[in-house]
Design a protein around this motif. Structure first.
Motif, PDB file in Angstrom:
ATOM      1  N   TRP A 130      23.653  14.644  33.044  1.00  0.00           N
ATOM      2  CA  TRP A 130      23.059  15.925  34.060  1.00  0.00           C
ATOM      3  C   TRP A 130      22.197  15.434  35.043  1.00  0.00           C
ATOM      4  N   ASN A 131      21.055  14.450  34.520  1.00  0.00           N
ATOM      5  CA  ASN A 131      20.255  14.081  35.485  1.00  0.00           C
ATOM      6  C   ASN A 131      20.733  13.316  36.625  1.00  0.00           C
ATOM      7  N   PHE A 132      21.656  12.549  36.374  1.00  0.00           N
ATOM      8  CA  PHE A 132      22.491  11.551  37.412  1.00  0.00           C
ATOM      9  C   PHE A 132      22.887  12.502  38.624  1.00  0.00           C
ATOM     10  N   ILE A 133      23.617  13.437  38.060  1.00  0.00           N
ATOM     11  CA  ILE A 133      24.593  14.311  38.911  1.00  0.00           C
ATOM     12  C   ILE A 133      23.389  15.193  39.934  1.00  0.00           C
ATOM     13  N   TYR A 134      22.383  15.804  38.989  1.00  0.00           N
ATOM     14  CA  TYR A 134      21.561  16.757  39.499  1.00  0.00           C
ATOM     15  C   TYR A 134      20.607  15.803  40.440  1.00  0.00           C
ATOM     16  N   ASN A 135      20.110  14.853  40.144  1.00  0.00           N
ATOM     17  CA  ASN A 135      19.054  14.121  41.036  1.00  0.00           C
ATOM     18  C   ASN A 135      19.883  13.188  42.146  1.00  0.00           C
ATOM     19  N   THR A 136      20.864  12.484  41.968  1.00  0.00           N
ATOM     20  CA  THR A 136      21.185  11.624  42.849  1.00  0.00           C
ATOM     21  C   THR A 136      22.537  12.064  43.475  1.00  0.00           C
ATOM     22  N   ILE A 137      23.623  12.594  42.918  1.00  0.00           N
ATOM     23  CA  ILE A 137      24.409  13.377  43.692  1.00  0.00           C
ATOM     24  C   ILE A 137      24.196  14.639  44.508  1.00  0.00           C
ATOM     25  N   PHE A 138      23.412  15.450  43.841  1.00  0.00           N
ATOM     26  CA  PHE A 138      23.225  16.801  44.656  1.00  0.00           C
ATOM     27  C   PHE A 138      21.773  16.880  45.090  1.00  0.00           C
ATOM     28  N   SER A 139      20.948  15.455  45.226  1.00  0.00           N
ATOM     29  CA  SER A 139      19.818  15.410  45.726  1.00  0.00           C
ATOM     30  C   SER A 139      18.694  16.500  45.440  1.00  0.00           C
ATOM     31  N   LYS A 140      18.857  16.876  44.367  1.00  0.00           N
ATOM     32  CA  LYS A 140      17.642  18.018  43.623  1.00  0.00           C
ATOM     33  C   LYS A 140      16.403  17.499  42.871  1.00  0.00           C
ATOM     34  N   GLY A 141      16.368  16.108  42.794  1.00  0.00           N
ATOM     35  CA  GLY A 141      15.216  15.387  42.151  1.00  0.00           C
ATOM     36  C   GLY A 141      14.265  14.952  42.957  1.00  0.00           C
ATOM     37  N   PRO A 142      13.228  14.274  42.403  1.00  0.00           N
ATOM     38  CA  PRO A 142      11.966  13.953  43.273  1.00  0.00           C
ATOM     39  C   PRO A 142      12.134  12.669  44.066  1.00  0.00           C
ATOM     40  N   LEU A 143      13.496  12.102  44.500  1.00  0.00           N
ATOM     41  CA  LEU A 143      13.648  10.990  45.225  1.00  0.00           C
ATOM     42  C   LEU A 143      14.370  11.444  46.507  1.00  0.00           C
ATOM     43  N   GLY A 144      14.182  12.901  46.845  1.00  0.00           N
ATOM     44  CA  GLY A 144      14.596  13.361  48.292  1.00  0.00           C
ATOM     45  C   GLY A 144      16.206  13.371  48.551  1.00  0.00           C
ATOM     46  N   GLU A 145      16.647  13.084  49.674  1.00  0.00           N
ATOM     47  CA  GLU A 145      18.050  13.340  50.035  1.00  0.00           C
ATOM     48  C   GLU A 145      18.875  11.940  49.636  1.00  0.00           C
ATOM     49  N   LEU A 146      19.789  12.144  49.123  1.00  0.00           N
ATOM     50  CA  LEU A 146      20.593  11.052  48.620  1.00  0.00           C
ATOM     51  C   LEU A 146      22.002  11.540  48.833  1.00  0.00           C
ATOM     52  N   LEU A 147      22.980  11.657  47.890  1.00  0.00           N
ATOM     53  CA  LEU A 147      24.295  11.316  48.223  1.00  0.00           C
ATOM     54  C   LEU A 147      24.745  12.617  49.036  1.00  0.00           C
ATOM     55  N   LEU A 148      24.556  13.978  48.347  1.00  0.00           N
ATOM     56  CA  LEU A 148      25.015  15.129  49.042  1.00  0.00           C
ATOM     57  C   LEU A 148      23.933  15.908  49.393  1.00  0.00           C
ATOM     58  N   ILE A 149      23.779  16.718  50.651  1.00  0.00           N
ATOM     59  CA  ILE A 149      22.836  17.542  51.102  1.00  0.00           C
ATOM     60  C   ILE A 149      23.479  18.938  51.416  1.00  0.00           C
ATOM     61  N   SER A 150      22.410  19.798  50.727  1.00  0.00           N
ATOM     62  CA  SER A 150      22.996  21.207  51.156  1.00  0.00           C
ATOM     63  C   SER A 150      22.744  21.623  52.452  1.00  0.00           C
TER      64      SER A 150
END
Length: 235
Positions: free
Chosen positions: A169-189
């Motif tokens: 959950w966390n990896f897909i949420y944070n890293t793939i869909f850029s929803k975490g505290p690390l900012g824009e990562l792989l996909l951007i809305s």
């Protein structure tokens, strides 16, 4: 890395002092079986997270676009950040303390205490303390998920299944869909509209209620209840 080592050391010490067990009591063996449980958990919550993000995109009429500035190094660093944070939380909430609670007061009470603690912890990690409505919503969502993961630990007798469920959950949420505290990562809305009241409610229910319920169904019907492996204290 130091945080992980400290969490492992404290877990090992608690297990030894209270239960006369080693860290292997958390179900790290056999390696092949535990890795399989980890991967299954990772895939289940990873796919559920992706579905929730695309539902939100549909409700908002927005699109996901690839971040042109992303690199493999950035992805790896973000994955490592997710892995570290998840592992520490698992050692705290689904590790030695949960194992000891289950031994002392039983599985049902131990799992419930772990879930409540996980929900309360997220009041602080999400910074919602003092906002009554946000506290209720966060407690419901993270508490339900914490209950599902703690039950997975109880049934599988291993930290590896909840670890996989949590990291997926966390990896897909944070890293793939850029929803975490690390900012824009792989996909951007990009684009879209603000969610209306009913759409916002539907989005909340899908992510913080439906997903934990689906994980609970998986744990209830597809995770085999195992007996504890005797590990001793010298391993």
């Amino acid at each position: 890395m130091i945080g992980i080592l400290v969490a492992i050391a404290i877990s090992w010490l608690l297990l030894y002092l209270i239960e006369k067990k080693s860290i292997l009591a958390l179900g790290l063996l056999p390696i092949g079986k535990r890795l399989k449980q980890f991967l299954i958990g990772f895939l289940i919550t990873g796919m559920l997270c992706a579905l929730v993000q695309y539902l939100e995109s549909y409700l908002k009429s927005s699109n996901w676009v690839l971040n042109n500035d992303i690199t493999s190094v950035i992805i790896l660093k973000s994955f490592w950040w997710d892995l570290k944070s998840v592992l520490i939380e698992e050692l705290i909430f689904r590790g030695a303390l949960l194992y000891i609670f289950i031994q002392k007061i039983g599985s049902r009470k131990g799992v419930l205490i772990s879930a409540i603690a996980f929900g309360i912890y997220h009041w602080f990690s999400y910074g919602v303390l003092g906002n009554a409505m946000a506290m209720i919503l966060v407690f419901i969502g993270t508490g339900l998920m914490g209950y599902a993961w703690a039950w997975a630990f109880s049934k599988s007798k291993s930290i590896m299944l909840p670890f996989g469920l949590h990291l997926g959950w966390n990896f897909i949420y944070n890293t793939i869909f850029s929803k975490g505290p690390l900012g824009e990562l792989l996909l951007i809305s990009r684009g879209g509209n603000e969610l209306t009241d009913w759409a916002s409610l539907l989005n909340f229910i899908s992510g913080l209620v439906v997903v934990p319920i689906l994980v609970l169904i998986y744990v209830r019907y597809f995770v085999k209840k195992e007996t504890e492996i005797k590990t001793g204290t010298k391993n």
